[in-house]
Enzyme design. Structure first.
Site, PDB file in Angstrom:
ATOM      1  N   GLU A  40      11.217  18.788   4.209  1.00 13.36           N
ATOM      2  CA  GLU A  40      10.231  17.712   4.344  1.00 13.36           C
ATOM      3  C   GLU A  40       9.097  17.866   3.338  1.00 13.36           C
ATOM      4  O   GLU A  40       8.613  16.873   2.787  1.00 13.36           O
ATOM      5  CB  GLU A  40       9.682  17.674   5.772  1.00 13.36           C
ATOM      6  CG  GLU A  40      10.662  17.140   6.802  1.00 13.36           C
ATOM      7  CD  GLU A  40      11.095  15.709   6.533  1.00 13.36           C
ATOM      8  OE1 GLU A  40      10.336  14.950   5.907  1.00 13.36           O
ATOM      9  OE2 GLU A  40      12.213  15.350   6.949  1.00 13.36           O
ATOM     10  N   TYR A 121       3.141  11.961   8.985  1.00 13.33           N
ATOM     11  CA  TYR A 121       4.580  11.756   8.838  1.00 13.33           C
ATOM     12  C   TYR A 121       5.353  13.065   8.930  1.00 13.33           C
ATOM     13  O   TYR A 121       6.324  13.179   9.691  1.00 13.33           O
ATOM     14  CB  TYR A 121       4.912  11.069   7.499  1.00 13.33           C
ATOM     15  CG  TYR A 121       6.353  11.297   7.153  1.00 13.33           C
ATOM     16  CD1 TYR A 121       7.357  10.609   7.831  1.00 13.33           C
ATOM     17  CD2 TYR A 121       6.737  12.256   6.209  1.00 13.33           C
ATOM     18  CE1 TYR A 121       8.695  10.867   7.585  1.00 13.33           C
ATOM     19  CE2 TYR A 121       8.064  12.519   5.959  1.00 13.33           C
ATOM     20  CZ  TYR A 121       9.049  11.814   6.640  1.00 13.33           C
ATOM     21  OH  TYR A 121      10.361  12.085   6.406  1.00 13.33           O
ATOM     22  N   ASP A 139       8.207   6.945   7.183  1.00 16.10           N
ATOM     23  CA  ASP A 139       8.059   7.202   5.751  1.00 16.10           C
ATOM     24  C   ASP A 139       8.258   5.871   5.030  1.00 16.10           C
ATOM     25  O   ASP A 139       8.310   4.806   5.656  1.00 16.10           O
ATOM     26  CB  ASP A 139       9.045   8.284   5.286  1.00 16.10           C
ATOM     27  CG  ASP A 139      10.501   7.811   5.263  1.00 16.10           C
ATOM     28  OD1 ASP A 139      10.789   6.700   5.786  1.00 16.10           O
ATOM     29  OD2 ASP A 139      11.345   8.545   4.720  1.00 16.10           O
TER      30      ASP A 139
END
Length: 342
Positions: A40, A121, A139
């Site tokens: 991520e 996020y 996202d």
């Protein structure tokens, strides 16, 4: 719409999910939080194709968060070179050390968001994917899918509150991590920015933007502002098969990274053209590089003389320059300087 959207999307995902190195294979149990977190961070403003080789290199060299916690920041920065947005690499080390000290990753959005480099996020994505928490994950891909699904007319960035609320409506309690990844996969392969493949989309029937006949109009975006062009100079000083490298300032572009000496250019102003040594300089060419908020045209000049540079720096073997971890901009500048003089 809520129940049908999650059911339709998860059924599609079970058949068409992307196989990615940071995802757990079906039936393999929950994914490793370290691999989810690392992916991520790497995927922030970076494509999957660009991330894959870096992810493989990092997990081979540092297979666990404790291994990464024990690494030096210089080694991590060098391994990150070329991936961009270098504050992410510095935050990797900080977070790894915090997580190793506490004995593992926290599993809630609130605690995850307290870690360096994790925003709303990323914290939601890790909580959902790594720990199965119900979290609202938005996202750029999800934003586009949801804006079209609900035909959100408000312009970005103001529309993000409504888009998040709609995403919350359709996020299921069970399989929240799979749902988030399904939305990402749908946005990257079907519901693309231009020419969305609506005929192949599992959400075509409930999609309100498709019903308008112009789904690509969503999300509604303001006109892009032109990015300013900055100008600067980088200097190549070579001696006995080595080149003089310096550390960039602790704050600003490429903070604290190795680089060629420069003339003080920044995101806000041009460089002053001043050379670090008196003597003869030859133009080697110009490198152009795009940053988030500006473009840079960097002239590369090569030194002809035997004076010693002043200030802090190091002589680095040219035949091992790839080990210095230079950002792409300076790697390209070095390639120019190593060629014939103009």
């Amino acid at each position: 719409m809520a129940a049908s959207v999650s059911d339709l999307l998860l059924a599609w995902y079970d058949r068409h999910r992307r196989s990615l190195p940071w995802r757990a294979e079906p039936g393999a149990g929950p994914p490793d939080p370290y691999r989810v977190w690392l992916s991520e961070i790497m995927l922030q403003q970076t494509t999957v194709a660009a991330v894959k080789p870096y992810f493989a290199a990092f997990t081979d060299r540092w297979p666990s968060v404790t291994d990464l916690a024990a690494a030096s920041e210089d080694d991590v920065m060098a391994a990150w070179a070329g991936l961009g947005y270098y504050s992410r690499a510095r935050n990797l080390v900080k977070t790894a050390r915090i997580v190793a000290a506490r004995g593992g990753f926290p599993d809630s959005e609130e605690e995850l968001r307290a870690l360096p480099g994790l925003g709303a996020y990323s914290a939601a994505a890790i909580a959902a994917i790594a720990f199965g928490r119900r979290a609202v994950v938005v996202d750029a891909n999800v934003e586009r899918v949801v804006a079209r699904l609900f035909a959100v007319e408000e312009m970005l960035p103001g529309a993000r509150k409504a888009i998040r609320a709609h995403t919350d409506e359709i996020t299921p309690v069970c399989r929240a991590g799979d749902f988030a990844q399904a939305m990402m996969d749908l946005g990257s392969s079907i519901c693309t920015p231009r020419n969305p493949a609506c005929l192949a989309c599992p959400l075509a029937h409930p999609c309100r933007a498709r019903a308008t006949g112009d789904p690509a109009r969503y999300p509604v975006k303001p006109a892009k502002k032109a990015r300013p062009v900055r100008h600067g100079t980088a200097f190549w000083i070579e001696r006995a098969g080595k080149v003089w490298l310096v550390k960039r300032p602790a704050k600003g572009v490429f903070a604290a990274m190795r680089a060629l000496p420069c003339d003080g250019w920044s995101a806000r102003e041009d460089g002053d053209g001043s050379a670090p040594l008196a003597g003869t300089w030859q133009d080697a060419g110009t490198v152009r590089h795009g940053f988030t908020h500006f473009h840079l045209e960097l002239t590369v000049r090569r030194y002809s003389g035997d004076a010693d540079p002043e200030g802090e720096g190091e002589w680095w073997p040219i035949d091992r320059l790839e080990e210095a971890g230079l950002p792409t901009l300076f790697s390209n500048a070095a390639s120019l300087a190593a060629g014939p003089a103009s």
